[in-house]
Motif scaffolding. Structure first.
Motif, PDB file in Angstrom:
ATOM      1  N   ILE A 213       0.825  -1.204   0.000  1.00  0.00           N
ATOM      2  CA  ILE A 213       0.000   0.000   0.000  1.00  0.00           C
ATOM      3  C   ILE A 213       0.860   1.256   0.000  1.00  0.00           C
ATOM      4  O   ILE A 213       0.511   2.275  -0.597  1.00  0.00           O
ATOM      5  N   GLY A 214       2.012   1.150   0.640  1.00  0.00           N
ATOM      6  CA  GLY A 214       2.886   2.315   0.745  1.00  0.00           C
ATOM      7  C   GLY A 214       3.355   2.869  -0.592  1.00  0.00           C
ATOM      8  O   GLY A 214       3.807   4.019  -0.668  1.00  0.00           O
ATOM      9  N   ASP A 215       3.221   2.076  -1.670  1.00  0.00           N
ATOM     10  CA  ASP A 215       3.638   2.551  -2.997  1.00  0.00           C
ATOM     11  C   ASP A 215       2.899   3.813  -3.407  1.00  0.00           C
ATOM     12  O   ASP A 215       3.399   4.620  -4.193  1.00  0.00           O
ATOM     13  N   VAL A 216       1.681   3.989  -2.876  1.00  0.00           N
ATOM     14  CA  VAL A 216       0.854   5.119  -3.292  1.00  0.00           C
ATOM     15  C   VAL A 216       1.400   6.443  -2.771  1.00  0.00           C
ATOM     16  O   VAL A 216       1.137   7.504  -3.338  1.00  0.00           O
ATOM     17  N   VAL A 217       2.173   6.406  -1.696  1.00  0.00           N
ATOM     18  CA  VAL A 217       2.651   7.642  -1.074  1.00  0.00           C
ATOM     19  C   VAL A 217       3.519   8.443  -2.042  1.00  0.00           C
ATOM     20  O   VAL A 217       3.324   9.653  -2.236  1.00  0.00           O
ATOM     21  N   GLN A 218       4.471   7.780  -2.669  1.00  0.00           N
ATOM     22  CA  GLN A 218       5.348   8.481  -3.602  1.00  0.00           C
ATOM     23  C   GLN A 218       4.582   8.974  -4.823  1.00  0.00           C
ATOM     24  O   GLN A 218       4.877  10.050  -5.360  1.00  0.00           O
ATOM     25  N   VAL A 219       3.602   8.192  -5.259  1.00  0.00           N
ATOM     26  CA  VAL A 219       2.782   8.605  -6.409  1.00  0.00           C
ATOM     27  C   VAL A 219       2.076   9.922  -6.103  1.00  0.00           C
ATOM     28  O   VAL A 219       2.052  10.845  -6.922  1.00  0.00           O
ATOM     29  N   VAL A 220       1.499  10.020  -4.919  1.00  0.00           N
ATOM     30  CA  VAL A 220       0.784  11.239  -4.530  1.00  0.00           C
ATOM     31  C   VAL A 220       1.760  12.412  -4.380  1.00  0.00           C
ATOM     32  O   VAL A 220       1.486  13.525  -4.827  1.00  0.00           O
ATOM     33  N   LYS A 221       2.913  12.149  -3.798  1.00  0.00           N
ATOM     34  CA  LYS A 221       3.913  13.222  -3.654  1.00  0.00           C
ATOM     35  C   LYS A 221       4.352  13.737  -5.021  1.00  0.00           C
ATOM     36  O   LYS A 221       4.495  14.955  -5.219  1.00  0.00           O
ATOM     37  N   ASP A 222       4.550  12.823  -5.957  1.00  0.00           N
ATOM     38  CA  ASP A 222       4.941  13.227  -7.312  1.00  0.00           C
ATOM     39  C   ASP A 222       3.841  14.054  -7.976  1.00  0.00           C
ATOM     40  O   ASP A 222       4.124  15.028  -8.689  1.00  0.00           O
ATOM     41  N   SER A 223       2.597  13.683  -7.746  1.00  0.00           N
ATOM     42  CA  SER A 223       1.469  14.421  -8.326  1.00  0.00           C
ATOM     43  C   SER A 223       1.431  15.845  -7.795  1.00  0.00           C
ATOM     44  O   SER A 223       1.213  16.808  -8.544  1.00  0.00           O
ATOM     45  N   VAL A 224       1.646  15.989  -6.500  1.00  0.00           N
ATOM     46  CA  VAL A 224       1.650  17.317  -5.883  1.00  0.00           C
ATOM     47  C   VAL A 224       2.796  18.154  -6.427  1.00  0.00           C
ATOM     48  O   VAL A 224       2.646  19.345  -6.736  1.00  0.00           O
ATOM     49  N   ALA A 249      -2.522   5.215   4.607  1.00  0.00           N
ATOM     50  CA  ALA A 249      -1.119   5.288   4.193  1.00  0.00           C
ATOM     51  C   ALA A 249      -0.801   6.646   3.587  1.00  0.00           C
ATOM     52  O   ALA A 249       0.265   7.231   3.849  1.00  0.00           O
ATOM     53  N   ILE A 250      -1.704   7.184   2.786  1.00  0.00           N
ATOM     54  CA  ILE A 250      -1.499   8.506   2.181  1.00  0.00           C
ATOM     55  C   ILE A 250      -1.455   9.584   3.257  1.00  0.00           C
ATOM     56  O   ILE A 250      -0.581  10.465   3.254  1.00  0.00           O
ATOM     57  N   GLN A 251      -2.405   9.521   4.176  1.00  0.00           N
ATOM     58  CA  GLN A 251      -2.486  10.521   5.244  1.00  0.00           C
ATOM     59  C   GLN A 251      -1.205  10.505   6.089  1.00  0.00           C
ATOM     60  O   GLN A 251      -0.635  11.561   6.408  1.00  0.00           O
ATOM     61  N   ALA A 252      -0.775   9.289   6.434  1.00  0.00           N
ATOM     62  CA  ALA A 252       0.422   9.178   7.278  1.00  0.00           C
ATOM     63  C   ALA A 252       1.686   9.572   6.529  1.00  0.00           C
ATOM     64  O   ALA A 252       2.600  10.165   7.108  1.00  0.00           O
ATOM     65  N   GLY A 253       1.757   9.272   5.236  1.00  0.00           N
ATOM     66  CA  GLY A 253       2.977   9.509   4.474  1.00  0.00           C
ATOM     67  C   GLY A 253       3.114  10.896   3.896  1.00  0.00           C
ATOM     68  O   GLY A 253       4.233  11.327   3.580  1.00  0.00           O
ATOM     69  N   LEU A 256      -1.456  15.016   3.678  1.00  0.00           N
ATOM     70  CA  LEU A 256      -2.468  15.680   2.856  1.00  0.00           C
ATOM     71  C   LEU A 256      -3.877  15.226   3.243  1.00  0.00           C
ATOM     72  O   LEU A 256      -4.084  14.086   3.680  1.00  0.00           O
ATOM     73  N   GLU A 257      -4.820  16.142   3.065  1.00  0.00           N
ATOM     74  CA  GLU A 257      -6.203  15.828   3.388  1.00  0.00           C
ATOM     75  C   GLU A 257      -6.717  14.749   2.434  1.00  0.00           C
ATOM     76  O   GLU A 257      -6.655  14.903   1.207  1.00  0.00           O
ATOM     77  N   THR A 258      -7.203  13.659   3.014  1.00  0.00           N
ATOM     78  CA  THR A 258      -7.615  12.503   2.227  1.00  0.00           C
ATOM     79  C   THR A 258      -9.026  12.089   2.613  1.00  0.00           C
ATOM     80  O   THR A 258      -9.387  12.079   3.782  1.00  0.00           O
ATOM     81  N   ARG A 259      -9.830  11.758   1.604  1.00  0.00           N
ATOM     82  CA  ARG A 259     -11.204  11.319   1.842  1.00  0.00           C
ATOM     83  C   ARG A 259     -11.425   9.953   1.194  1.00  0.00           C
ATOM     84  O   ARG A 259     -10.888   9.668   0.121  1.00  0.00           O
ATOM     85  N   VAL A 260     -12.237   9.140   1.843  1.00  0.00           N
ATOM     86  CA  VAL A 260     -12.589   7.820   1.326  1.00  0.00           C
ATOM     87  C   VAL A 260     -14.037   7.830   0.872  1.00  0.00           C
ATOM     88  O   VAL A 260     -14.915   8.333   1.578  1.00  0.00           O
ATOM     89  N   SER A 261     -14.266   7.279  -0.300  1.00  0.00           N
ATOM     90  CA  SER A 261     -15.636   7.135  -0.796  1.00  0.00           C
ATOM     91  C   SER A 261     -15.816   5.699  -1.268  1.00  0.00           C
ATOM     92  O   SER A 261     -15.143   5.255  -2.197  1.00  0.00           O
ATOM     93  N   ILE A 262     -16.713   4.976  -0.609  1.00  0.00           N
ATOM     94  CA  ILE A 262     -16.998   3.588  -0.969  1.00  0.00           C
ATOM     95  C   ILE A 262     -18.307   3.568  -1.740  1.00  0.00           C
ATOM     96  O   ILE A 262     -19.372   3.842  -1.197  1.00  0.00           O
ATOM     97  N   LEU A 263     -18.225   3.249  -3.019  1.00  0.00           N
ATOM     98  CA  LEU A 263     -19.401   3.330  -3.880  1.00  0.00           C
ATOM     99  C   LEU A 263     -20.409   2.218  -3.607  1.00  0.00           C
ATOM    100  O   LEU A 263     -21.617   2.421  -3.732  1.00  0.00           O
TER     101      LEU A 263
END
Length: 335
Positions: A213-224, A249-253, A256-263
């Protein structure tokens, strides 16, 4: 000039009456499949019994005759007019014996089951234990059955999820938030992958690729760092940790403000799109013709535009992978 009707299909099986049921989770397009079964049978001079509430209703004998007018104005309706249920009783030999007895008492020569792998397990056991001829029609939004390119309901589920993603992206960009969106797919990432590509997601997590799951942290940082105001991350419900684990994982890493939406089950409902109506119509017709040909124990599916038949047990024993080229494409286009 008067158009001639198509030629009648040879009835080598001698079947005169068949039954149809929907089982498991509902999927948009099930009514179109029921309609196709009833109208094809009517054209061929056969009777159709509609079984209410799936296998649960079958072991109680809940059946009624259906004619062409009974399925009028249903092709555009979501859900299933026959209702559906999951049955603990059908998992017992006694429950299946009761269902077989009701079918024989009504003179039914074959049963068409519209559903997913659990439904096909039930149909397979009915054939093996009691010699009832069965044909499966793939009706499940997960698109996880081997032997068909797509399952009935899948196209609509993707469109429904994509509509939600588009709306959430607007909000995410306005508030500079990260949205982690969970779509259905307990064991398969087909919906998640299609939605990720069509929705321009920055990242997608699917059960077929259980990476950290931690792989997403760098992706989000790169996007920012690239100036993106908000990010969309798609997660299939079957991915370990789910959407909440990815969001944490995103919030901790990143902080950034993160929201979850379960469809959730919103993906099951709604008017079926044209692709699901057409697929359901073709497969419902093919199921009737398979019974008339004396075929049993198979699922009718569509591959490369052609109708094919796959032994029921192979639909769950053989693995249907996601499109790996599309998975690569999702990664490439997220830069």
């Amino acid at each position: 000039m008067t158009e001639s009707l198509p030629a009648k299909h040879p009835n080598s099986s001698g079947i005169q009456r068949l039954a149809v049921l929907t089982s498991g989770g509902d999927a948009p397009g099930m009514n179109a499949a029921i309609r196709a079964v009833v109208r094809t049978a009517s054209f061929e001079g056969l009777e159709v019994l509609g079984v209410r509430r799936g296998f649960s209703g079958l072991h109680r004998g809940e059946m009624k005759l259906l004619g062409p007018r009974d399925v009028a104005n249903t092709i555009q309706r979501g859900g299933t007019i026959l209702l559906t249920a999951r049955s603990a009783t059908w998992r017992t030999p006694e429950g299946r014996a009761a269902g077989a007895r009701h079918l024989r008492e009504q003179g039914v020569g074959g049963l068409i089951v519209i559903g997913g792998d659990g439904s096909f397990h039930g149909a397979h056991l009915l054939e093996q234990e009691h010699g009832i001829r069965v044909i499966g029609v793939p009706g499940t939004i997960d698109n996880d059955l081997y032997g068909t390119d797509h399952t009935i309901g899948y196209f609509t589920a993707v469109e429904t999820a994509l509509d939600a993603v588009d709306k959430l992206r607007d909000t995410g960009a306005s508030h500079e938030r990260i949205f982690v969106i969970e779509v259905m797919g307990r064991h398969a990432g087909h919906i998640a992958l299609d939605v990720a590509v069509a929705g321009g997601a920055e990242e997608v997590f699917i059960p077929e690729d259980a990476r950290p799951i931690g792989d997403v942290v760098q992706v989000v940082k790169d996007s920012v760092a690239k100036g993106k105001l908000g990010s969309i991350v798609i997660v299939a419900e079957g991915f370990p940790g789910g959407a909440q684990g990815v969001a944490d994982a995103i919030q901790a890493g990143t902080g950034l403000e993160t929201r979850v939406s379960i469809l959730g089950h919103i993906q099951r409902g709604g008017t079926p799109v044209s692709s699901d109506r057409i697929l359901a119509s073709r497969l419902g017709e093919a199921a009737v013709y398979a019974l008339m040909d004396g075929v049993s124990g198979v699922m009718v599916g569509r591959q490369g535009g052609n109708i094919i038949q796959t032994p029921l047990h192979e639909t769950w024993e053989k693995r249907k992978d996601v499109n790996r080229d599309l998975y690569r494409c999702a990664k490439t286009l997220s830069v």
